[in-house]
Scaffold this motif. Structure first.
Motif, mmCIF file in Angstrom:
data_model
loop_
_atom_site.group_PDB
_atom_site.id
_atom_site.type_symbol
_atom_site.label_atom_id
_atom_site.label_comp_id
_atom_site.label_asym_id
_atom_site.label_seq_id
_atom_site.Cartn_x
_atom_site.Cartn_y
_atom_site.Cartn_z
ATOM 1 N N ARG A 29 1.377 -0.904 -0.003
ATOM 2 C CA ARG A 29 -0.005 0.001 -0.200
ATOM 3 C C ARG A 29 0.690 1.231 0.041
ATOM 4 N NH1 ARG A 29 -4.970 -2.042 4.771
ATOM 5 N NH2 ARG A 29 -5.385 -3.508 2.962
ATOM 6 N N THR A 30 1.870 1.184 0.338
ATOM 7 C CA THR A 30 3.131 2.002 0.426
ATOM 8 C C THR A 30 3.460 2.402 -0.936
ATOM 9 O OG1 THR A 30 4.651 1.387 0.898
ATOM 10 C CG2 THR A 30 3.566 1.897 2.824
ATOM 11 N N ASP A 31 3.724 1.102 -1.972
ATOM 12 C CA ASP A 31 4.248 1.811 -2.991
ATOM 13 C C ASP A 31 3.156 2.154 -4.515
ATOM 14 O OD1 ASP A 31 5.770 1.329 -5.243
ATOM 15 O OD2 ASP A 31 6.841 -0.547 -4.987
ATOM 16 N N ILE A 32 2.877 3.460 -4.710
ATOM 17 C CA ILE A 32 1.933 3.617 -5.101
ATOM 18 C C ILE A 32 1.954 3.089 -6.597
ATOM 19 C CG2 ILE A 32 0.513 5.298 -6.295
ATOM 20 C CD1 ILE A 32 0.125 5.747 -3.335
ATOM 21 N N PRO A 33 3.196 3.348 -7.431
ATOM 22 C CA PRO A 33 2.863 2.168 -8.675
ATOM 23 C C PRO A 33 2.839 0.805 -8.717
ATOM 24 C CG PRO A 33 5.103 4.380 -8.687
ATOM 25 C CD PRO A 33 4.371 4.154 -7.253
ATOM 26 N N SER A 34 2.924 -0.144 -7.585
ATOM 27 C CA SER A 34 3.038 -1.293 -7.534
ATOM 28 C C SER A 34 1.499 -1.430 -6.999
ATOM 29 C CB SER A 34 4.105 -2.215 -6.708
ATOM 30 O OG SER A 34 3.751 -3.103 -6.621
ATOM 31 N N LEU A 35 0.749 -0.944 -6.554
ATOM 32 C CA LEU A 35 -0.223 -0.752 -5.974
ATOM 33 C C LEU A 35 -1.314 -0.398 -7.134
ATOM 34 C CD1 LEU A 35 -2.896 -1.409 -4.128
ATOM 35 C CD2 LEU A 35 -2.205 0.915 -3.799
ATOM 36 N N CYS A 36 -0.895 0.487 -8.254
ATOM 37 C CA CYS A 36 -1.666 0.679 -9.586
ATOM 38 C C CYS A 36 -1.822 0.181 -10.394
ATOM 39 C CB CYS A 36 -0.868 1.991 -9.499
ATOM 40 S SG CYS A 36 -1.671 4.009 -8.590
ATOM 41 N N PHE A 37 -0.362 -0.583 -10.736
ATOM 42 C CA PHE A 37 -0.577 -2.586 -11.337
ATOM 43 C C PHE A 37 -1.448 -2.955 -10.833
ATOM 44 C CE2 PHE A 37 1.370 -5.999 -12.574
ATOM 45 C CZ PHE A 37 2.206 -6.035 -13.765
ATOM 46 N N ASP A 38 -1.088 -3.422 -9.346
ATOM 47 C CA ASP A 38 -2.001 -4.353 -8.830
ATOM 48 C C ASP A 38 -3.432 -4.331 -9.313
ATOM 49 O OD1 ASP A 38 0.307 -6.055 -8.088
ATOM 50 O OD2 ASP A 38 -0.126 -5.038 -5.281
ATOM 51 N N ILE A 39 -4.061 -3.003 -8.651
ATOM 52 C CA ILE A 39 -5.489 -2.547 -9.208
ATOM 53 C C ILE A 39 -5.801 -2.395 -10.611
ATOM 54 C CG2 ILE A 39 -6.771 -0.885 -9.534
ATOM 55 C CD1 ILE A 39 -5.773 -0.005 -7.154
ATOM 56 N N PHE A 40 -4.653 -3.156 -11.976
ATOM 57 C CA PHE A 40 -4.778 -2.401 -12.737
ATOM 58 C C PHE A 40 -4.730 -3.632 -13.864
ATOM 59 C CE2 PHE A 40 -2.396 -2.608 -17.409
ATOM 60 C CZ PHE A 40 -3.515 -1.911 -18.144
ATOM 61 N N ILE A 41 -4.048 -4.889 -13.627
ATOM 62 C CA ILE A 41 -3.904 -5.849 -14.023
ATOM 63 C C ILE A 41 -5.686 -6.354 -13.599
ATOM 64 C CG2 ILE A 41 -2.943 -7.255 -12.375
ATOM 65 C CD1 ILE A 41 -1.997 -7.397 -16.277
ATOM 66 N N VAL A 42 -5.757 -6.533 -11.817
ATOM 67 C CA VAL A 42 -6.886 -7.396 -11.945
ATOM 68 C C VAL A 42 -8.135 -6.760 -12.690
ATOM 69 C CG1 VAL A 42 -8.921 -7.411 -9.786
ATOM 70 C CG2 VAL A 42 -6.605 -7.477 -9.436
ATOM 71 N N LEU A 43 -8.303 -5.673 -12.703
ATOM 72 C CA LEU A 43 -9.295 -4.479 -13.999
ATOM 73 C C LEU A 43 -9.497 -5.849 -15.122
ATOM 74 C CD1 LEU A 43 -8.949 -0.758 -12.789
ATOM 75 C CD2 LEU A 43 -11.310 -2.963 -12.436
ATOM 76 N N VAL A 44 -8.055 -5.738 -15.584
ATOM 77 C CA VAL A 44 -7.903 -6.137 -17.426
ATOM 78 C C VAL A 44 -8.061 -8.244 -16.987
ATOM 79 C CG1 VAL A 44 -6.525 -7.045 -18.476
ATOM 80 C CG2 VAL A 44 -5.359 -4.676 -17.957
ATOM 81 N N ILE A 45 -7.806 -8.253 -15.695
ATOM 82 C CA ILE A 45 -7.998 -9.638 -16.022
ATOM 83 C C ILE A 45 -10.456 -10.045 -16.321
ATOM 84 C CG2 ILE A 45 -8.592 -11.813 -14.273
ATOM 85 C CD1 ILE A 45 -5.833 -11.221 -13.485
ATOM 86 N N PHE A 46 -10.660 -9.501 -15.058
ATOM 87 C CA PHE A 46 -12.480 -9.339 -15.151
ATOM 88 C C PHE A 46 -12.781 -8.888 -16.405
ATOM 89 C CE2 PHE A 46 -11.811 -9.114 -10.421
ATOM 90 C CZ PHE A 46 -12.835 -10.739 -10.492
ATOM 91 N N ALA A 47 -11.749 -7.889 -17.178
ATOM 92 C CA ALA A 47 -12.291 -7.145 -18.887
ATOM 93 C C ALA A 47 -12.071 -8.226 -19.262
ATOM 94 C CB ALA A 47 -11.825 -6.115 -18.934
#
Length: 399
Positions: A29-47
């Motif tokens: 949660r402290t590493d913003i780029p890594s957290l954003c990537f996690d959220i992004f890739i999860v959205l891509v998987i669901f899409a």
């Protein structure tokens, strides 16, 4: 000068690779780029999964172009992610050479899933004759949902419980199979003469057995004799119990698992615990738990990260600011204490390797502090003047 520029360039590439590895791995949660990537890739998987399902509806035929575009974009993202994981494989397996690390990732569970979700989409372009077969293989892309499992600690509890209770679950499944075969054979003996077309042999009743044991039957095959009906009632009651057995095993597994986390006991034997704070520059920063060289007799029980408590799954990456709860396990309960020893001028340990120290078997070197650095002790670690050696000593048995 040319060699210096080359060295600087190589160092920048290595630094960039490590940073990319930190981003595409499980984020914090402290590493913003890594957290954003996690959220992004999860959205891509669901899409991607959503498109796979929507393409099966005839009413969505008018949106085929849009769905196809979304599918292509998500698959390109998966391909790029797979390429990055191949490139940073040596960061995931630092103890291996680069080719060996790439091979290890390629044959790993998530490596195979990543590859199998990409190939069915792109292969028909190069092998048109096998397009139908490759389209059928696209169903494996739903396995990409397991990637989410690696990103959220709560999902790892499920796999940990199933792994711990696998023997009990296998036993319950074996018992169900035995009952299915037995009930099929019994029903054949009772119903064959009355319904030779439905119960033509001992195996023809397996479908009826499965639907009765695990559900309430589908009505396509059912007993008509009194003996068959009585047997069906008995088997239906058994079916309720058979479903309850694995459910109870898994439920008990969850209770036991969280109890272990709460009380900090991961062993049948008594254990003492040490809190190891991961400060800036600590050698454990950036390593996965499976890559930690802990002293013999120690294991990671819990990882504390801020207000979060993480279960110690092997792929979890240690970060600065973490606190590792290390357990000391023995077949016999013991008391222990931690003390620091400063190696001043003239100390007999100066200039000697840890494996060369003449110390008691009840004494363990846990950490070596050298200036602002914390050194993970190994047998080949050379001790120097000014080092602070962190020692764990077994002082006696608990009573």
């Amino acid at each position: 000068m040319k060699h210096k520029k080359t060295a600087i360039g190589a160092e920048r590439i290595v630094s960039a690779k490590k940073r990319i590895f930190q981003i595409i791995q499980i984020g914090s949660r402290t590493d913003i780029p890594s957290l954003c990537f996690d959220i992004f890739i999860v959205l891509v998987i669901f899409a991607n999964i959503s498109v796979t399902f929507l393409q099966t509806f005839e009413k969505m035929a008018g949106y085929a172009g849009i769905l196809g575009t979304v599918e292509f974009i998500t698959m390109v993202i998966f391909l790029a992610e797979y390429a990055l994981r191949i490139w940073t494989a040596d960061c995931l397996y630092p103890e291996k050479s680069y080719p060996a690390a790439v091979f290890a990732f390629a044959i790993s569970f998530f490596g195979i899933i990543d590859l199998m979700t990409i190939l069915p989409y792109f292969c028909p372009t190069f092998i048109p004759s096998g397009a139908v077969a490759f389209r059928m293989l696209r169903v494996v892309r739903i396995l990409h949902l397991f990637r989410i499992n690696s990103r959220y600690d709560a999902f790892n509890v499920i796999t940990a419980v199933l792994r711990e209770k696998k023997n009990a679950l296998v036993s319950s499944v074996f018992l169900v199979l035995v009952l299915i075969l037995a009930s099929s054979l019994c029903m054949y003996g009772l119903e064959h003469e009355a319904q030779p077309e439905n119960f033509s042999n001992a195996f023809s009743g397996i479908w009826w057995s499965v639907s009765t044991l695990l559900t309430v039957g589908y009505g396509d095959i059912y007993p008509v004799t009194i003996g068959g009906k009585l047997m069906a009632i008995f088997i239906a009651f058994l079916g309720v119990g058979m479903v309850a057995i694995p459910t109870g095993i898994i439920s008990a597994g969850f209770v036991e698992y969280y109890t272990k986390i709460k009380v900090g006991s991961y062993s049948e034997h008594d254990a003492d615990f040490i809190t190891l704070n991961i400060t800036k520059g600590h050698p454990y920063v950036g390593l996965q738990l499976k890559g930690l060289h802990l002293p013999q007799g120690l294991y990671t029980a819990v990882v504390l990260r801020g207000e979060d408590v993480y279960t110690p799954h092997q792929s979890l990456v240690v970060e600065e600011g973490d606190s590792l709860l290390l357990g000391t396990v023995s077949t016999e309960p013991f008391e222990c204490r931690i003390e620091e020893m400063l190696l001043e001028n003239g100390h007999s340990w100066i200039g000697r390797k840890i494996k060369e120290l003449d110390i008691s078997r009840r004494l363990f070197v846990v950490m070596v502090k050298r200036g602002n650095k914390n050194i993970c002790p190994q047998g080949s670690t050379l001790l120097k003047e000014g080092d602070v050696v962190l020692l764990l000593e077994k002082t006696g048995k608990n009573h």
